[in-house]
Design a protein around this motif. Structure first.
Motif, PDB file in Angstrom:
ATOM      1  N   SER A  55      63.030  62.523  -8.870  1.00 40.04           N
ATOM      2  CA  SER A  55      63.307  61.124  -8.521  1.00 40.04           C
ATOM      3  C   SER A  55      62.562  60.232  -9.502  1.00 40.04           C
ATOM      4  CB  SER A  55      62.862  60.801  -7.101  1.00 40.04           C
ATOM      5  OG  SER A  55      62.831  59.380  -6.925  1.00 40.04           O
ATOM      6  N   ALA A  56      63.245  59.168  -9.973  1.00 43.96           N
ATOM      7  CA  ALA A  56      62.628  58.230 -10.937  1.00 43.96           C
ATOM      8  C   ALA A  56      61.751  57.202 -10.228  1.00 43.96           C
ATOM      9  CB  ALA A  56      63.708  57.542 -11.751  1.00 43.96           C
ATOM     10  N   GLY A  57      61.511  57.403  -8.936  1.00 39.99           N
ATOM     11  CA  GLY A  57      60.641  56.460  -8.216  1.00 39.99           C
ATOM     12  C   GLY A  57      61.430  55.285  -7.670  1.00 39.99           C
ATOM     13  N   LEU A  58      60.719  54.212  -7.340  1.00 38.05           N
ATOM     14  CA  LEU A  58      61.400  53.064  -6.729  1.00 38.05           C
ATOM     15  C   LEU A  58      62.450  52.511  -7.689  1.00 38.05           C
ATOM     16  CD1 LEU A  58      58.506  51.084  -5.026  1.00 38.05           C
ATOM     17  CD2 LEU A  58      59.731  53.127  -4.289  1.00 38.05           C
ATOM     18  N   ASP A  59      63.568  52.071  -7.099  1.00 35.27           N
ATOM     19  CA  ASP A  59      64.590  51.433  -7.921  1.00 35.27           C
ATOM     20  C   ASP A  59      64.072  50.058  -8.332  1.00 35.27           C
ATOM     21  OD1 ASP A  59      66.762  50.149  -9.016  1.00 35.27           O
ATOM     22  OD2 ASP A  59      68.186  51.173  -7.691  1.00 35.27           O
ATOM     23  N   ILE A  60      63.831  49.913  -9.632  1.00 36.99           N
ATOM     24  CA  ILE A  60      63.231  48.666 -10.116  1.00 36.99           C
ATOM     25  C   ILE A  60      64.150  47.477  -9.826  1.00 36.99           C
ATOM     26  CG2 ILE A  60      62.391  47.493 -12.219  1.00 36.99           C
ATOM     27  CD1 ILE A  60      61.530  50.358 -13.127  1.00 36.99           C
ATOM     28  N   MET A  61      65.463  47.738  -9.734  1.00 38.37           N
ATOM     29  CA  MET A  61      66.404  46.650  -9.441  1.00 38.37           C
ATOM     30  C   MET A  61      66.150  46.032  -8.067  1.00 38.37           C
ATOM     31  SD  MET A  61      67.889  46.441 -12.180  1.00 38.37           S
ATOM     32  CE  MET A  61      69.022  45.121 -11.785  1.00 38.37           C
ATOM     33  N   PRO A 101      58.203  60.724 -11.642  1.00 36.00           N
ATOM     34  CA  PRO A 101      57.246  59.640 -11.850  1.00 36.00           C
ATOM     35  C   PRO A 101      57.117  58.754 -10.600  1.00 36.00           C
ATOM     36  CG  PRO A 101      59.359  59.053 -12.836  1.00 36.00           C
ATOM     37  CD  PRO A 101      59.521  60.438 -12.248  1.00 36.00           C
ATOM     38  N   ALA A 102      55.971  58.106 -10.457  1.00 35.26           N
ATOM     39  CA  ALA A 102      55.724  57.066  -9.450  1.00 35.26           C
ATOM     40  C   ALA A 102      56.219  57.474  -8.050  1.00 35.26           C
ATOM     41  CB  ALA A 102      56.342  55.754  -9.927  1.00 35.26           C
ATOM     42  N   GLY A 103      57.211  56.737  -7.523  1.00 36.32           N
ATOM     43  CA  GLY A 103      57.719  57.049  -6.184  1.00 36.32           C
ATOM     44  C   GLY A 103      58.198  58.493  -6.065  1.00 36.32           C
ATOM     45  N   GLY A 104      58.629  59.103  -7.184  1.00 38.91           N
ATOM     46  CA  GLY A 104      59.048  60.516  -7.167  1.00 38.91           C
ATOM     47  C   GLY A 104      57.854  61.408  -6.895  1.00 38.91           C
ATOM     48  N   ASN A 126      52.371  56.583 -12.306  1.00 38.09           N
ATOM     49  CA  ASN A 126      52.177  55.849 -13.567  1.00 38.09           C
ATOM     50  C   ASN A 126      52.145  54.329 -13.383  1.00 38.09           C
ATOM     51  OD1 ASN A 126      54.852  55.679 -12.821  1.00 38.09           O
ATOM     52  ND2 ASN A 126      55.638  55.677 -14.900  1.00 38.09           N
ATOM     53  N   GLU A 127      52.019  53.870 -12.134  1.00 35.83           N
ATOM     54  CA  GLU A 127      52.163  52.441 -11.855  1.00 35.83           C
ATOM     55  C   GLU A 127      51.279  51.551 -12.720  1.00 35.83           C
ATOM     56  OE1 GLU A 127      52.216  54.772  -9.668  1.00 35.83           O
ATOM     57  OE2 GLU A 127      53.649  54.357  -8.070  1.00 35.83           O
ATOM     58  N   THR A 128      49.978  51.909 -12.840  1.00 36.19           N
ATOM     59  CA  THR A 128      49.083  51.010 -13.589  1.00 36.19           C
ATOM     60  C   THR A 128      49.558  50.853 -15.037  1.00 36.19           C
ATOM     61  OG1 THR A 128      47.626  52.906 -13.810  1.00 36.19           O
ATOM     62  CG2 THR A 128      46.927  51.214 -12.285  1.00 36.19           C
ATOM     63  N   LEU A 335      60.780  43.527 -18.800  1.00 35.34           N
ATOM     64  CA  LEU A 335      60.529  44.253 -20.055  1.00 35.34           C
ATOM     65  C   LEU A 335      60.741  45.753 -19.870  1.00 35.34           C
ATOM     66  CD1 LEU A 335      57.306  42.471 -21.421  1.00 35.34           C
ATOM     67  CD2 LEU A 335      59.597  42.479 -22.458  1.00 35.34           C
ATOM     68  N   TYR A 336      60.271  46.262 -18.733  1.00 34.10           N
ATOM     69  CA  TYR A 336      60.377  47.700 -18.473  1.00 34.10           C
ATOM     70  C   TYR A 336      61.847  48.109 -18.334  1.00 34.10           C
ATOM     71  CZ  TYR A 336      58.926  52.314 -16.838  1.00 34.10           C
ATOM     72  OH  TYR A 336      58.720  53.670 -16.727  1.00 34.10           O
ATOM     73  N   LEU A 337      62.614  47.286 -17.610  1.00 37.09           N
ATOM     74  CA  LEU A 337      64.050  47.584 -17.448  1.00 37.09           C
ATOM     75  C   LEU A 337      64.753  47.579 -18.804  1.00 37.09           C
ATOM     76  CD1 LEU A 337      65.093  45.606 -14.237  1.00 37.09           C
ATOM     77  CD2 LEU A 337      65.451  48.054 -14.667  1.00 37.09           C
ATOM     78  N   LEU A 340      63.923  50.723 -20.615  1.00 35.93           N
ATOM     79  CA  LEU A 340      64.665  51.882 -20.082  1.00 35.93           C
ATOM     80  C   LEU A 340      66.113  51.856 -20.562  1.00 35.93           C
ATOM     81  CD1 LEU A 340      63.427  52.140 -16.366  1.00 35.93           C
ATOM     82  CD2 LEU A 340      63.073  53.812 -18.178  1.00 35.93           C
ATOM     83  N   LYS A 341      66.703  50.657 -20.549  1.00 37.68           N
ATOM     84  CA  LYS A 341      68.109  50.510 -20.995  1.00 37.68           C
ATOM     85  C   LYS A 341      68.243  50.927 -22.446  1.00 37.68           C
ATOM     86  CE  LYS A 341      71.087  48.359 -18.059  1.00 37.68           C
ATOM     87  NZ  LYS A 341      70.605  49.277 -17.071  1.00 37.68           N
ATOM     88  N   GLN A 342      67.297  50.388 -23.256  1.00 40.41           N
ATOM     89  CA  GLN A 342      67.347  50.678 -24.691  1.00 40.41           C
ATOM     90  C   GLN A 342      67.237  52.187 -24.929  1.00 40.41           C
ATOM     91  OE1 GLN A 342      64.120  49.057 -26.908  1.00 40.41           O
ATOM     92  NE2 GLN A 342      65.448  48.271 -28.509  1.00 40.41           N
ATOM     93  N   LYS A 343      66.316  52.804 -24.174  1.00 43.85           N
ATOM     94  CA  LYS A 343      66.087  54.245 -24.324  1.00 43.85           C
ATOM     95  C   LYS A 343      67.344  55.032 -23.932  1.00 43.85           C
ATOM     96  CE  LYS A 343      64.340  57.201 -21.560  1.00 43.85           C
ATOM     97  NZ  LYS A 343      64.113  58.064 -20.620  1.00 43.85           N
ATOM     98  N   SER A 344      67.980  54.599 -22.823  1.00 44.35           N
ATOM     99  CA  SER A 344      69.137  55.370 -22.349  1.00 44.35           C
ATOM    100  C   SER A 344      70.341  55.201 -23.275  1.00 44.35           C
ATOM    101  CB  SER A 344      69.497  54.984 -20.922  1.00 44.35           C
ATOM    102  OG  SER A 344      70.266  53.817 -20.899  1.00 44.35           O
ATOM    103  N   GLN A 345      70.350  54.081 -24.078  1.00 38.24           N
ATOM    104  CA  GLN A 345      71.487  53.883 -24.990  1.00 38.24           C
ATOM    105  C   GLN A 345      71.330  54.635 -26.307  1.00 38.24           C
ATOM    106  OE1 GLN A 345      71.632  49.647 -24.891  1.00 38.24           O
ATOM    107  NE2 GLN A 345      72.722  49.638 -22.940  1.00 38.24           N
TER     108      GLN A 345
END
Ligand SMILES: CCCCCC/C=C\CC(=O)SCCNC(=O)CCNC(=O)[C@H](O)C(C)(C)COP(=O)(O)OP(=O)(O)OC[C@H]1O[C@@H](n2cnc3c(N)ncnc32)[C@H](O)[C@@H]1OP(=O)(O)O
Length: 346
Positions: A55-61, A101-104, A126-128, A335-337, A340-345
């Protein structure tokens, strides 16, 4: 959820692409945990339908530019999920078949046992590192799993552990080590069986004697080798215990020396099926233990941590809402979102 012939429920998180925990998934998890309790399942194993992400943790959206009412419901539902999972009276295990990570990691550490797939996966809070502060009960879940000092360092550095780093410390390499020492190294006459102490004392005496015949020397060396093979585990364990004490006395960080592992996971597995099998084996350990006594003992053991959230639920929710609504946090999430988007593209 699938219940096997032994009455063990295997619950598979299935929210592509990365099982990020949004309100709907958290509600579904809560309903499932209730069902597992109602069905009197022997235990529950959590795993993921994704081949690479537990699980990627909490949905940042859910936290980025949120609707205030939904955000509050989201947090209260997350608290409920944790209270149900961490406080479950039935045995729980996580077959962690990918990144956590995180919530996962929170879900995994809320279970009683963790088996993670070997590979390039990572697990940690990894929250901090993202500029957010994990609340007390999330920190407590980690502190409940690994030693306090290691938990503090992991939390303050936002450490993501590799599978090897996350493994628990094991000293017993018995068979492997003995095989490396192998059969007697020298051809020649062998000594009749004796106790290891007798062999060692005799060997020492002979080695101190100035006139030792070659044949006798060979017998003694073979005897010493035999002693090392049979008593290797004890010798290694004693040496490690002694070494750890010395390192602690001298304030040397043992983890940096690569021997000490952290215990964030209990075992590794080659694939998901093996991970589930190992989790089942853990749950079956309780077959002969009366379930009421087991469940109550677990709940008493976890009571202090659970009670902390139960008593401070409203304050915890307010703290979360205040934090998320801070412009700085919104900026970090944006910024984090984007990252992540940039990385996934790519
Ligand atoms: C504000 C106060 C909060 C206090 C509470 C603190 C408690 C918990 C905090 C959290 O749980 S925050 C979430 C932290 N999670 C992470 O940092 C993980 C981020 N994700 C990753 O590192 C990777 O996605 C992955 C899990 C290692 C998987 O990598 P993979 O290469 O397989 O997939 P990606 O290409 O990166 O992602 C696919 C797709 O999913 C989107 N996504 C990933 N993670 C999240 C997430 N947590 N929330 C929402 N969306 C996520 C990612 O952007 C991609 O989207 P698209 O570009 O395909 O649209």
């Amino acid at each position: 959820m699938a219940v096997d012939n032994d009455g063990i429920a295997v619950v598979t998180l299935q929210r592509p692409p990365v099982n990020s925990l949004n309100l709907d998934l958290l509600q579904a998890m809560n309903n499932t945990f209730d069902d597992v309790a109602k069905n009197k399942s022997k235990g529950m194993i959590l795993t993921s339908a994704s081949p690479t992400v537990f699980s990627a943790g909490l949905d940042i959206m859910e936290m980025y530019k949120p609707d205030p009412k939904r955000l509050e419901t989201f947090w209260v539902t997350l608290q409920d999920m944790w209270l149900k999972l961490f406080g479950a009276s039935f045995p729980t295990a996580a077959a962690i078949n990918g990144h956590a990570p995180a919530g996962g990691c929170l879900i995994a550490t809320s279970c009683e046992y963790r088996v993670m797939l070997s590979g390039k996966f990572t697990i940690g809070l990894n929250e901090t590192a993202l500029g957010i502060v994990p609340p007390t009960w999330i920190q407590d879940s980690l502190r409940h799993t690994i030693p306090t000092r290691q938990a503090e360092i992991a939390l303050t550095t936002g450490k993501m552990f590799t599978v090897d780093e996350a493994l628990k410390w094991r000293t017993n390499r018995g068979a492997e080590g003995a095989a490396r020492l192998g059969p007697p190294v020298l051809e020649g006459p062998q000594m009749p069986p004796r106790s290891p102490d007798q062999i060692l004392n005799k060997t020492l005496k002979m080695c101190l004697s100035p006139k030792m015949a070659l044949d006798t020397g060979i017998i003694k060396l073979n005897a010493l080798n035999e002693y090392l093979v049979t008593e290797r585990t004890t010798i290694v364990d004693n040496a490690i215990t002694f070494g750890i004490k010395k390192c602690n006395d001298m304030d040397i960080n043992i983890q940096k020396r690569g021997r000490r592992k952290v215990g964030l996971i209990d075992e590794t597995a080659a694939d998901k099926a093996e991970a589930i099998e190992k989790c089942k084996k853990f749950i079956k350990r309780f077959d002969k233990i009366p379930s009421l006594a087991r469940g109550m003992t677990k709940q008493i053991f976890r009571q202090e941590v659970l009670q902390k959230l139960l008593t401070n639920r409203q304050a915890d929710t307010k703290q979360f809402l205040d934090l998320v609504n801070q412009p700085k946090i919104q900026q970090s999430l944006e910024l984090y979102l984007a990252m992540l988007k940039q990385k996934s593209q790519k």
